[in-house]
Design a protein around this motif. Sequence first.
Motif, PDB file in Angstrom:
ATOM      1  N   ILE A 195     -53.440 -23.563  38.131  1.00 27.64           N
ATOM      2  CA  ILE A 195     -53.036 -24.671  38.991  1.00 27.64           C
ATOM      3  C   ILE A 195     -54.209 -25.139  39.849  1.00 27.64           C
ATOM      4  O   ILE A 195     -54.382 -26.342  40.106  1.00 27.64           O
ATOM      5  N   VAL A 196     -55.054 -24.200  40.288  1.00 28.06           N
ATOM      6  CA  VAL A 196     -56.232 -24.562  41.075  1.00 28.06           C
ATOM      7  C   VAL A 196     -57.220 -25.328  40.200  1.00 28.06           C
ATOM      8  O   VAL A 196     -57.825 -26.316  40.627  1.00 28.06           O
ATOM      9  N   THR A 197     -57.368 -24.868  38.948  1.00 31.33           N
ATOM     10  CA  THR A 197     -58.232 -25.566  38.003  1.00 31.33           C
ATOM     11  C   THR A 197     -57.720 -26.978  37.756  1.00 31.33           C
ATOM     12  O   THR A 197     -58.495 -27.939  37.689  1.00 31.33           O
ATOM     13  N   TRP A 198     -56.410 -27.117  37.633  1.00 32.22           N
ATOM     14  CA  TRP A 198     -55.767 -28.420  37.415  1.00 32.22           C
ATOM     15  C   TRP A 198     -56.091 -29.375  38.555  1.00 32.22           C
ATOM     16  O   TRP A 198     -56.432 -30.545  38.320  1.00 32.22           O
ATOM     17  N   LEU A 199     -56.016 -28.902  39.795  1.00 27.01           N
ATOM     18  CA  LEU A 199     -56.308 -29.727  40.958  1.00 27.01           C
ATOM     19  C   LEU A 199     -57.792 -30.066  41.051  1.00 27.01           C
ATOM     20  O   LEU A 199     -58.167 -31.202  41.352  1.00 27.01           O
ATOM     21  N   ALA A 200     -58.642 -29.072  40.786  1.00 22.48           N
ATOM     22  CA  ALA A 200     -60.087 -29.281  40.872  1.00 22.48           C
ATOM     23  C   ALA A 200     -60.574 -30.253  39.801  1.00 22.48           C
ATOM     24  O   ALA A 200     -61.405 -31.136  40.075  1.00 22.48           O
ATOM     25  N   VAL A 201     -60.051 -30.118  38.597  1.00 21.43           N
ATOM     26  CA  VAL A 201     -60.447 -31.013  37.501  1.00 21.43           C
ATOM     27  C   VAL A 201     -60.027 -32.449  37.824  1.00 21.43           C
ATOM     28  O   VAL A 201     -60.773 -33.401  37.557  1.00 21.43           O
ATOM     29  N   ALA A 202     -58.840 -32.611  38.410  1.00 22.92           N
ATOM     30  CA  ALA A 202     -58.384 -33.948  38.789  1.00 22.92           C
ATOM     31  C   ALA A 202     -59.367 -34.581  39.777  1.00 22.92           C
ATOM     32  O   ALA A 202     -59.732 -35.757  39.644  1.00 22.92           O
ATOM     33  N   GLY A 203     -59.795 -33.800  40.766  1.00 25.42           N
ATOM     34  CA  GLY A 203     -60.765 -34.306  41.731  1.00 25.42           C
ATOM     35  C   GLY A 203     -62.065 -34.705  41.064  1.00 25.42           C
ATOM     36  O   GLY A 203     -62.674 -35.729  41.402  1.00 25.42           O
ATOM     37  N   LEU A 204     -62.503 -33.906  40.102  1.00 26.52           N
ATOM     38  CA  LEU A 204     -63.745 -34.196  39.380  1.00 26.52           C
ATOM     39  C   LEU A 204     -63.605 -35.460  38.532  1.00 26.52           C
ATOM     40  O   LEU A 204     -64.498 -36.326  38.525  1.00 26.52           O
ATOM     41  N   VAL A 205     -62.471 -35.595  37.834  1.00 25.24           N
ATOM     42  CA  VAL A 205     -62.225 -36.762  36.992  1.00 25.24           C
ATOM     43  C   VAL A 205     -62.175 -38.045  37.823  1.00 25.24           C
ATOM     44  O   VAL A 205     -62.819 -39.056  37.489  1.00 25.24           O
ATOM     45  N   PHE A 206     -61.422 -38.012  38.925  1.00 26.03           N
ATOM     46  CA  PHE A 206     -61.285 -39.214  39.746  1.00 26.03           C
ATOM     47  C   PHE A 206     -62.584 -39.550  40.485  1.00 26.03           C
ATOM     48  O   PHE A 206     -62.860 -40.721  40.765  1.00 26.03           O
ATOM     49  N   THR A 207     -63.373 -38.537  40.803  1.00 26.14           N
ATOM     50  CA  THR A 207     -64.675 -38.787  41.422  1.00 26.14           C
ATOM     51  C   THR A 207     -65.554 -39.587  40.468  1.00 26.14           C
ATOM     52  O   THR A 207     -66.209 -40.561  40.863  1.00 26.14           O
ATOM     53  N   GLY A 208     -65.564 -39.199  39.191  1.00 25.76           N
ATOM     54  CA  GLY A 208     -66.339 -39.921  38.199  1.00 25.76           C
ATOM     55  C   GLY A 208     -65.745 -41.278  37.874  1.00 25.76           C
ATOM     56  O   GLY A 208     -66.464 -42.287  37.761  1.00 25.76           O
ATOM     57  N   TRP A 209     -64.412 -41.328  37.734  1.00 26.29           N
ATOM     58  CA  TRP A 209     -63.712 -42.559  37.360  1.00 26.29           C
ATOM     59  C   TRP A 209     -63.960 -43.678  38.366  1.00 26.29           C
ATOM     60  O   TRP A 209     -64.138 -44.838  38.003  1.00 26.29           O
ATOM     61  N   PHE A 210     -63.981 -43.311  39.650  1.00 24.01           N
ATOM     62  CA  PHE A 210     -64.145 -44.316  40.696  1.00 24.01           C
ATOM     63  C   PHE A 210     -65.549 -44.312  41.305  1.00 24.01           C
ATOM     64  O   PHE A 210     -65.756 -44.811  42.413  1.00 24.01           O
ATOM     65  N   GLY A 211     -66.508 -43.764  40.557  1.00 25.38           N
ATOM     66  CA  GLY A 211     -67.911 -43.873  40.949  1.00 25.38           C
ATOM     67  C   GLY A 211     -68.246 -43.283  42.299  1.00 25.38           C
ATOM     68  O   GLY A 211     -68.933 -43.912  43.101  1.00 25.38           O
ATOM     69  N   PHE A 212     -67.759 -42.051  42.555  1.00 23.95           N
ATOM     70  CA  PHE A 212     -68.023 -41.362  43.827  1.00 23.95           C
ATOM     71  C   PHE A 212     -67.580 -42.228  45.019  1.00 23.95           C
ATOM     72  O   PHE A 212     -68.327 -42.432  45.971  1.00 23.95           O
ATOM     73  N   VAL A 213     -66.351 -42.707  44.925  1.00 31.37           N
ATOM     74  CA  VAL A 213     -65.821 -43.578  45.972  1.00 31.37           C
ATOM     75  C   VAL A 213     -65.848 -42.903  47.337  1.00 31.37           C
ATOM     76  O   VAL A 213     -66.031 -43.565  48.372  1.00 31.37           O
ATOM     77  N   GLN A 214     -65.691 -41.568  47.361  1.00 32.44           N
ATOM     78  CA  GLN A 214     -65.668 -40.853  48.640  1.00 32.44           C
ATOM     79  C   GLN A 214     -67.024 -40.864  49.340  1.00 32.44           C
ATOM     80  O   GLN A 214     -67.103 -40.642  50.554  1.00 32.44           O
ATOM     81  N   VAL A 215     -68.084 -41.136  48.587  1.00 32.02           N
ATOM     82  CA  VAL A 215     -69.423 -41.221  49.173  1.00 32.02           C
ATOM     83  C   VAL A 215     -69.794 -42.677  49.429  1.00 32.02           C
ATOM     84  O   VAL A 215     -70.203 -43.049  50.532  1.00 32.02           O
ATOM     85  N   ARG A 216     -69.632 -43.518  48.410  1.00 30.60           N
ATOM     86  CA  ARG A 216     -70.061 -44.910  48.499  1.00 30.60           C
ATOM     87  C   ARG A 216     -69.254 -45.722  49.510  1.00 30.60           C
ATOM     88  O   ARG A 216     -69.786 -46.643  50.130  1.00 30.60           O
ATOM     89  N   LYS A 217     -67.970 -45.374  49.668  1.00 31.01           N
ATOM     90  CA  LYS A 217     -67.104 -46.170  50.542  1.00 31.01           C
ATOM     91  C   LYS A 217     -66.678 -45.418  51.801  1.00 31.01           C
ATOM     92  O   LYS A 217     -65.712 -45.797  52.465  1.00 31.01           O
ATOM     93  N   PHE A 218     -67.432 -44.390  52.141  1.00 31.98           N
ATOM     94  CA  PHE A 218     -67.061 -43.590  53.311  1.00 31.98           C
ATOM     95  C   PHE A 218     -67.146 -44.424  54.593  1.00 31.98           C
ATOM     96  O   PHE A 218     -66.247 -44.387  55.434  1.00 31.98           O
ATOM     97  N   ARG A 219     -68.211 -45.181  54.727  1.00 31.56           N
ATOM     98  CA  ARG A 219     -68.361 -45.985  55.945  1.00 31.56           C
ATOM     99  C   ARG A 219     -67.291 -47.068  56.021  1.00 31.56           C
ATOM    100  O   ARG A 219     -66.772 -47.376  57.098  1.00 31.56           O
ATOM    101  N   LEU A 220     -66.972 -47.667  54.877  1.00 29.51           N
ATOM    102  CA  LEU A 220     -65.916 -48.675  54.850  1.00 29.51           C
ATOM    103  C   LEU A 220     -64.584 -48.057  55.269  1.00 29.51           C
ATOM    104  O   LEU A 220     -63.789 -48.687  55.983  1.00 29.51           O
ATOM    105  N   ALA A 221     -64.344 -46.825  54.836  1.00 28.39           N
ATOM    106  CA  ALA A 221     -63.115 -46.121  55.232  1.00 28.39           C
ATOM    107  C   ALA A 221     -63.051 -45.965  56.750  1.00 28.39           C
ATOM    108  O   ALA A 221     -61.994 -46.141  57.365  1.00 28.39           O
TER     109      ALA A 221
END
Length: 514
Positions: free
Chosen positions: A43-69
């Motif tokens: 279950i931990v792997t399932w959650l971690a993989v999801a984070g990795l997939v969405f990080t790539g899918w949205f082009g590191f949105v958590q880094v690129r759009k942090f200031r906008l957030a």
Amino acid sequence: MSLDSITQKIDESVSGFFEPIAEWLGGIVFYSVNIGGADVPLIVTWLAVAGLVFTGWFGFVQVRKFRLALDVVRGKYDDKDSAGEVNHFQALTAAVSGTVGLGNIAGVAVAVSIGGAGATFWMIVCGLLGMATKFVEVTLGVKYREVHADGTVSGGPMHYLPKGLAERFGKNGKSFGKVLAVLASIMILFFGLFGGNLFQVNQSYAQLVSVTGGESGVMGSSAGALFFGVLVAALVGIVLLGGIRSIASVTSRLVPAMAGIYIVACLVVILVNVTAVPAAIGEIVARAFDPQGVAGGVLGALIVGFQRAAFSNEAGIGSAPIAHAAVKTKHPASEGLVALLEPFIDTVIICTMTALTIVIANPASWGEARDGESIGGVTITSDAFATVLPWFPYILTIAVMLFAISTVLTWGYYGLKSWTHLFGRSRTSETIYKSLYTLFVVAGSLLTLETLISLADAVLFSLAVVNIIGLYLLAPVVKRELNSFLEYVKARKAGGTDEGEDGDKDPELSKSSV
């Protein structure tokens, strides 16, 4: 027959009935595979993989759009005329209050005891990945929310799974989504009653007893427990009656206060031992890749860090979208960006501060725990602070109380939305739920119900399975919403009008980072 004997019989009866169920479901949900000497929970792997997939899918949105957030949460995009009940900041604090809790105090201590200092590094990595998952699920929560005639809002996986899947896949998607929605409602409701309510009250009462003379102290009796439970139930009941507006009003003050108290205490310990900071950071990084005394070596430290982060920030679980759905906005992705700050606050900041404090202070209890002795996480954290602040257990009690009450309030709202999805939104239905929830607050000070709490954990993380399946299937919708919001901001800047969502001038927008 005394109150103590009655509660003991209830505990024994409930445990006896639910223990086989808890063991069966826990064995499935938290099933582990041994890899390289480390037990890897799927279950931990399932959650971690999801984070990795969405990080790539949205082009590191958590880094690129942090200031906008940060710009959005500061109110630059607030629109009082949009549907919703609370602003971006209030929605964020309401959701954060549901994740920041005892796990940040006790759970982190357990992580660095089992996985060593290096577990902190992997905890941070998982927190950063979880930011992308949180962005996806909250964007969907706002996109497919339901605005009722009275202006109140309902959202969460019980709404975006059936609506979103129907929109993308037609009739079959709608049927599948409805099944997932019912399962999600049941799981959130069950955890809300036992994990988000009973457990929080139980642990905060235990901490209060420990600083007031123990079992023989003024709060150690069954009468003291009952008084505590009734007092907290009254406070929670009053706030719950006001709905998300009332909860957001309280948490928008409570969350900064509780986080502030705790972070200041961490900083005091760190500053007193400032010369040890470089060595502590070095140990955290070095032990992440070269751990000592950790089963499974690097993988063992990684799994422990990821597990604690996943349990703490709840990214991918589907709970946070319920609170965020109430935000006033016309752009779902704007709130998704706000939500990605949650794992950053919960895991990257607060959990890391706890871990760094323990590593720097290096209390004797931490060494004993690493040697295999059974020592509670709260004890280790408290001992770390006590090396500089001997009176800290009293401050810790205040922090625990604030953490617990805010969590109980938020999960009360989550549970209400699940309840009304299952049983309807009538006044009678809501009154029954609120009465039941406040009774569980009282029960939390009297009962332990450890088996039910373990079952609640398993139920909640079962939700992650169905929720993340939905997130994968609906990710293209999120991509469109993000592009739409970014185009909206870009157009405003290019046009030089800097108008807000409601058409008002906003001279600060041109400073925003897109």
